[in-house]
Structure formats: C-alpha cells, structure tokens
Design a protein around this motif. Sequence first.
Motif, short mmCIF file in Angstrom:
data_model
loop_
_atom_site.label_atom_id
_atom_site.label_comp_id
_atom_site.label_asym_id
_atom_site.label_seq_id
_atom_site.Cartn_x
_atom_site.Cartn_y
_atom_site.Cartn_z
N GLN A 1 44.53 34.78 34.08
CA GLN A 1 44.25 33.45 33.27
C GLN A 1 44.25 32.44 34.37
N VAL A 2 43.90 31.10 33.95
CA VAL A 2 43.31 30.26 35.04
C VAL A 2 44.17 28.87 34.61
N HIS A 3 44.77 28.20 35.80
CA HIS A 3 45.31 26.97 35.46
C HIS A 3 44.32 26.07 34.87
N LYS A 4 44.64 25.02 33.87
CA LYS A 4 43.96 24.04 33.22
C LYS A 4 43.30 23.16 34.30
N ALA B 1 34.63 35.16 39.58
CA ALA B 1 34.90 33.65 39.82
C ALA B 1 36.37 33.56 40.08
N LEU B 2 37.22 34.27 39.19
CA LEU B 2 38.62 34.30 39.08
C LEU B 2 39.05 34.64 40.55
N ALA B 3 38.45 36.07 41.00
CA ALA B 3 39.01 36.84 42.21
C ALA B 3 39.01 35.69 43.38
N VAL C 1 45.11 29.11 30.76
CA VAL C 1 44.03 29.35 29.89
C VAL C 1 43.59 30.77 30.03
N SER C 2 43.67 31.80 29.12
CA SER C 2 43.55 32.95 29.61
C SER C 2 42.11 33.21 29.90
N LEU C 3 41.64 34.15 30.58
CA LEU C 3 40.34 34.64 30.97
C LEU C 3 39.48 34.68 29.74
N ASP C 4 39.95 35.52 28.72
CA ASP C 4 39.10 35.84 27.52
C ASP C 4 38.78 34.53 26.85
N ASN C 5 39.58 33.63 26.83
CA ASN C 5 39.37 32.35 26.40
C ASN C 5 38.28 31.38 26.97
N ILE C 6 38.29 31.73 28.30
CA ILE C 6 37.22 31.02 29.48
C ILE C 6 36.11 31.70 28.96
N LYS D 1 55.61 38.20 50.47
CA LYS D 1 54.83 37.32 49.67
C LYS D 1 53.40 37.72 50.06
N TYR D 2 52.40 37.69 48.93
CA TYR D 2 51.24 38.11 49.07
C TYR D 2 50.36 37.59 48.20
N ILE D 3 48.97 37.66 48.64
CA ILE D 3 47.91 37.12 47.80
C ILE D 3 47.29 38.10 46.92
N SER D 4 47.21 38.03 45.74
CA SER D 4 46.65 38.51 44.67
C SER D 4 45.17 37.93 44.26
N ASP D 5 44.40 38.98 43.56
CA ASP D 5 43.12 38.54 43.12
C ASP D 5 43.26 38.25 41.67
N SER D 6 44.66 38.16 40.99
CA SER D 6 44.76 37.74 39.55
C SER D 6 44.09 38.81 38.69
N LEU D 7 43.68 39.72 39.18
CA LEU D 7 42.98 40.85 38.15
C LEU D 7 43.90 42.04 37.86
N GLY D 8 45.30 41.94 38.20
CA GLY D 8 45.92 43.38 38.14
C GLY D 8 46.23 43.79 36.71
#
Length: 280
Positions: free
Chosen positions: A212-215, A58-60, A23-28, A199-206
């Motif tokens: 987006q968030v898994h359901k 929250a996503l980060a 689910v996209s962050l915008d929809n959240i 392999k690295y961790i991202s904050d998903s805000l790039g």
Amino acid sequence: MGLLEGTESGYYSGSDLGNYQFVSLDNIINQFMIAYVGEHKIISKISRTDVAFHAQRALAELSFDTLKSVKAHEITVGATLSTPIPRDYVNYVKISWSDSSGIEHVLTPMPKTSNPTKFNGTSEQSGDSATMTNYKANDPAENQNFDYDYDDHIFDLNEGKRYGLDPQFANVNGHFFIDELKGNIHFSSNLSGSTVIVKYISDSLGTDDEMQVHKFAEEAMYKQIAYAVLSTRAGVQEYVVRRFQKDARAAKRQAKLRLSNIKLEEITQVLRGKSKHIKH
C-alpha cells in the motif's frame, strides 16, 4: 459532535483505524490503467501484468528512501545470543536494547568478527563457527563495568583503565553482528536475556496487506510507473521519456516533503533550546 462523539460508530467503527491514509497497490494499478492507458493517451496499450511489475518495482524503490517503510521487531535474546533476520529485511535502521523504563539504548555494530562456514577436513559442518562461538563467549573489554563511573567524583582512580580503547567500540550497551549469508543477527554476551528492538527497512512487498502507498506519495507512484513503462518500450521518443523522468523525480521530491511531517510548533520547541549554554 455527531458521528465523532462515540468510538463505536461513525468514523471510529471497524478495526482498520488509520488505514484511510493509504491506497492499496491494486488500486494504484487500476487507477493507472484508467488514467494512462488507452486510445489518445500516453500509453496506447499495455497488459496489466506489465503495469503490476513496474508498480511493485516503484513501491520497492520508494520504500527505501521516501515512504515510511521502517518496521520494528522486539525479541528477547536467548541462550544462543542470536535471532533470525526478518524475511522482508533489506537493511537495518537501528538495533537497541530496552531497559525497565522502556528507554532504548543503541547497540554498536561489530565489523571485526564474522561467522565463516565451518569445515572438518573437506566436509561442511552446521552451526556457528569457532570465531562466532568465541565472540559470543567473551565479554568485550568495552562492555565490562569497572568499579567507578566516568561521572564519579573519584574518577581519577580510573586513570589508565581505558588506555588504548577504540572509541568506535566504546559502548557499554553491547554489540551486534549481522550474518547476512546465514540469515542471523548475533549479539554480544552481555545482552543475554535482554529485550532487543530491531528496526529495519522493508521493501513493502512482504505480504499483500503491506502493498500500500501513502496518499501523499500516490502521484509519485503514477509518475514512476509511467516513466518505467515508457523507458522500456520501443519507439518512444527520447524527449517523452526525459519528460516523464523529470516528472517522476519532481513527484518523488514532493512526496518526501509531504511525508517529512514537519510541524512548526515542534520546530519552535526545539529551537528554544538554541539559546541555552552548551555544557562541555
């Protein structure tokens, strides 16, 4: 079979295969504004900008230890023996090199070197320091291939060749050093020309597409945003804040369990090896 028979129509049309689980962050943010904000709701009034800020935070936070936010970059180590840190890098998970069979061999971090800023008198100079240049030019003793292997029947001829070896650096695969100040990953000289996987961790805000968030973690996002909003507003009673804090933690734990992807058949296959004799 209907729509499932072909790959050009029905469920398999388009190029966004696999994205239905997200689910996209915008929809959240939009859904949060509908469900939590308004008259006779827990949050009477708030701007969408404030909700967007708390949603990104929250996503980060969820990306660090709950969501599957691990990325992988494949590079070929060049003559400089270094590569830039990815721009959305937060921390590394594993760095390895890949052989001709596609098998990954884990590299060892090297904490006993650094890349300090180089000065000539009082003027700062660009490029690697002498310390880092010497590190790249040297083939560490732990990485050198000796005449005989540990598993050879003539192992006794190697006697004494590993005396004084520090086990934490005893890795023939090679070493790496992350220079977070200058934004580079440096590799030992024996990795020149090798294919390395970071392999690295991202904050998903790039980028917007990454937000987006898994359901499985959608409810955890709503609870975390609500808790963050209520904990920063004046006049909210403490018991309300604590209630949403507990709800946020519970939803996060539930999301972790759902995303752990544990399969009974796979666990059974692993446990079958428990009865085997462990060789020493």
